[in-house]
Design a protein around this motif. Structure first.
Motif, PDB file in Angstrom:
ATOM      1  N   CYS A   1       0.888  -1.135  -0.007  1.00 21.43           N
ATOM      2  CA  CYS A   1      -0.015  -0.022   0.065  1.00 21.43           C
ATOM      3  C   CYS A   1       0.897   0.940  -0.091  1.00 21.43           C
ATOM      4  CB  CYS A   1      -0.846   0.122   1.225  1.00 21.43           C
ATOM      5  SG  CYS A   1      -0.229   0.435   2.792  1.00 21.43           S
ATOM      6  N   SER A   2       0.260   2.223  -0.443  1.00 24.65           N
ATOM      7  CA  SER A   2       1.007   3.565  -0.308  1.00 24.65           C
ATOM      8  C   SER A   2       1.009   4.392   0.886  1.00 24.65           C
ATOM      9  CB  SER A   2       0.355   4.713  -1.470  1.00 24.65           C
ATOM     10  OG  SER A   2       1.005   5.805  -1.496  1.00 24.65           O
ATOM     11  N   VAL A   3       1.986   4.703   1.474  1.00 21.94           N
ATOM     12  CA  VAL A   3       1.751   5.405   2.877  1.00 21.94           C
ATOM     13  C   VAL A   3       0.995   6.660   2.872  1.00 21.94           C
ATOM     14  CG1 VAL A   3       3.483   4.049   4.123  1.00 21.94           C
ATOM     15  CG2 VAL A   3       4.101   6.274   3.004  1.00 21.94           C
ATOM     16  N   THR A   4       0.781   7.261   1.471  1.00 22.14           N
ATOM     17  CA  THR A   4       0.155   8.439   1.437  1.00 22.14           C
ATOM     18  C   THR A   4      -1.660   8.251   1.597  1.00 22.14           C
ATOM     19  OG1 THR A   4      -0.100   8.303  -0.845  1.00 22.14           O
ATOM     20  CG2 THR A   4       1.954   9.037  -0.012  1.00 22.14           C
ATOM     21  N   ASP A   5      -1.864   6.888   1.442  1.00 20.05           N
ATOM     22  CA  ASP A   5      -3.247   6.490   1.363  1.00 20.05           C
ATOM     23  C   ASP A   5      -3.893   6.234   2.796  1.00 20.05           C
ATOM     24  OD1 ASP A   5      -5.711   5.245   1.098  1.00 20.05           O
ATOM     25  OD2 ASP A   5      -5.477   5.076  -1.267  1.00 20.05           O
ATOM     26  N   TRP A   6      -4.449   7.068   3.432  1.00 21.18           N
ATOM     27  CA  TRP A   6      -4.781   6.892   4.810  1.00 21.18           C
ATOM     28  C   TRP A   6      -5.658   5.541   5.165  1.00 21.18           C
ATOM     29  CZ3 TRP A   6      -4.332   6.884   9.547  1.00 21.18           C
ATOM     30  CH2 TRP A   6      -5.493   6.671  10.567  1.00 21.18           C
ATOM     31  N   PRO A   7      -6.797   5.410   4.154  1.00 20.93           N
ATOM     32  CA  PRO A   7      -7.635   4.143   4.407  1.00 20.93           C
ATOM     33  C   PRO A   7      -6.743   2.868   4.118  1.00 20.93           C
ATOM     34  CG  PRO A   7      -8.818   6.104   3.043  1.00 20.93           C
ATOM     35  CD  PRO A   7      -7.365   6.281   3.352  1.00 20.93           C
TER      36      PRO A   7
ATOM     37  N   HIS B   1       6.751  11.385   2.491  1.00 24.68           N
ATOM     38  CA  HIS B   1       7.790  11.434   3.693  1.00 24.68           C
ATOM     39  C   HIS B   1       7.060  11.951   4.967  1.00 24.68           C
ATOM     40  CE1 HIS B   1      11.770  10.487   1.991  1.00 24.68           C
ATOM     41  NE2 HIS B   1      11.045  11.284   0.803  1.00 24.68           N
ATOM     42  N   VAL B   2       6.503  12.975   4.888  1.00 25.81           N
ATOM     43  CA  VAL B   2       5.715  13.528   6.244  1.00 25.81           C
ATOM     44  C   VAL B   2       4.314  13.050   6.532  1.00 25.81           C
ATOM     45  CG1 VAL B   2       5.020  15.830   7.103  1.00 25.81           C
ATOM     46  CG2 VAL B   2       6.931  15.853   5.790  1.00 25.81           C
ATOM     47  N   MET B   3       3.467  13.184   5.373  1.00 22.54           N
ATOM     48  CA  MET B   3       2.041  12.470   5.824  1.00 22.54           C
ATOM     49  C   MET B   3       2.169  11.006   5.681  1.00 22.54           C
ATOM     50  SD  MET B   3       0.422  15.055   6.359  1.00 22.54           S
ATOM     51  CE  MET B   3      -1.224  14.039   6.690  1.00 22.54           C
ATOM     52  N   GLY B   4       3.136  10.377   5.076  1.00 17.90           N
ATOM     53  CA  GLY B   4       3.189   9.058   5.020  1.00 17.90           C
ATOM     54  C   GLY B   4       3.466   8.433   6.297  1.00 17.90           C
ATOM     55  N   ALA B   5       4.209   9.166   7.167  1.00 15.47           N
ATOM     56  CA  ALA B   5       4.747   9.048   8.652  1.00 15.47           C
ATOM     57  C   ALA B   5       3.546   9.223   9.488  1.00 15.47           C
ATOM     58  CB  ALA B   5       5.918   9.808   8.937  1.00 15.47           C
ATOM     59  N   VAL B   6       2.849  10.269   9.329  1.00 14.53           N
ATOM     60  CA  VAL B   6       1.794  10.710   9.879  1.00 14.53           C
ATOM     61  C   VAL B   6       0.760   9.760  10.009  1.00 14.53           C
ATOM     62  CG1 VAL B   6      -0.232  12.511  10.441  1.00 14.53           C
ATOM     63  CG2 VAL B   6       2.288  13.239   9.828  1.00 14.53           C
TER      64      VAL B   6
END
Length: 293
Positions: free
Chosen positions: A62-68, A114-119
């Motif tokens: 999955c992409s860490v940029t995708d919250w669901p 980087h940022v939102m993926g970690a968040v």
């Protein structure tokens, strides 16, 4: 020996490079590892390698940029193994170009990964770690963020943002035994192809960084540490505060500041503040203010 038997770790961007080495070393130390990558084939290859070596691993693409999708990965991990003890935020990309030539879309994309993926990953595991009364999280920062690097304004901004995220999550997680740290790796991955001489790349093997991950995820790990690692060498970086000086207020304060510039910027006696509030307290003390008891 640091033993992770019985613990569960999620490593993002673990289909190759640093993430792959982190996942292998954690599994060799007994951890059950979720191998996350954007590419399922890469993630599955690493999971199979771990299984062939006698470890336990679960591939999840999955992409860490995708919250669901990140929520689904965490839910799957808990359903499969019942807990999440460790999170290594390793996923990242580069879009290098001088700031004058960089498209804003490339700046936003690097920040998003980087940022939102970690968040996203921290937010998803946070309730489980709080409920367990245990959690260990490592952010991947960079010397490009700590000290700057030509052509990496987007990457540097993202990596320094992760230091700020670490600082606050470490404070907020302390009462629940959640410890949060950063690693600043130097390693010969695809990101460095063509950028360094081969002799240097040969020394900077990703596997030489991963022991730092083990040290930052252990039961008695520190919190709010920025650990630099590469070629088997390790150092700590710090965000410090100088002792400063009082120069007064009102008209002429700017000129007074310049007159005392060497005192304001002197490195002797600098401290590592326990929180952002320390700066304000120091400034008030310089001004002669004492907070009432």
């Amino acid at each position: 020996m640091i033993d992770f038997t019985g613990k569960v770790a999620i490593v993002t961007g673990a289909g190759g490079g640093l993430g792959r080495e982190h996942a292998h070393l954690l599994a060799a130390r007994g951890a059950r590892v979720v191998v996350n990558d954007l590419d399922l084939g890469h993630a599955q290859t690493v999971a199979d390698e771990i299984a062939d070596a006698g470890g336990a691993a679960l591939a999840h693409a999955c992409s860490v940029t995708d919250w669901p999708e990140v929520e689904a990965m965490v839910a799957r991990t808990i359903a499969h193994w019942g807990r999440i003890d460790m999170l290594v935020n390793n996923a990242g990309i580069l879009r290098d170009k001088s700031f004058a030539k960089m498209e804003l879309a490339d700046f936003r994309l690097v920040m998003e990964v980087h940022v939102m993926g970690a968040v996203h990953c921290c937010k998803a595991v946070w309730p489980q770690m709080r409920a367990q009364g245990f959690g260990r999280i490592v952010m991947t920062t960079s010397s490009s963020g700590l000290y700057g690097n030509f052509g990496q304004s987007n990457y540097g901004a993202a990596k320094m943002a992760l230091v700020g995220l670490m600082q606050t999550l470490a404070l907020e997680g302390a009462r629940d035994n959640i410890r949060v740290n950063c690693i600043a790796p130097t390693a010969a991955t695809q990101m460095l192809d063509g950028l360094l001489p081969q002799a240097e790349l040969d020394l900077l093997k990703p596997a030489h960084v991963s022991p730092a991950i083990v040290a930052l995820l252990r039961d008695d790990a520190p919190s709010r540490t920025i650990l630099c690692a590469g070629a088997g060498a390790f150092a700590a970086a710090h965000v410090t505060l100088s002792q400063g000086a009082y120069v007064g207020t009102g008209e002429g304060a700017a000129e007074a500041l310049l007159a005392h510039w060497s005192d304001v910027t002197a490195r002797g006696g600098e401290t590592v503040p326990g929180s952002g509030a320390a700066q304000g307290r120091q400034e008030l003390e310089h001004a002669g203010y004492t907070r009432p008891a």
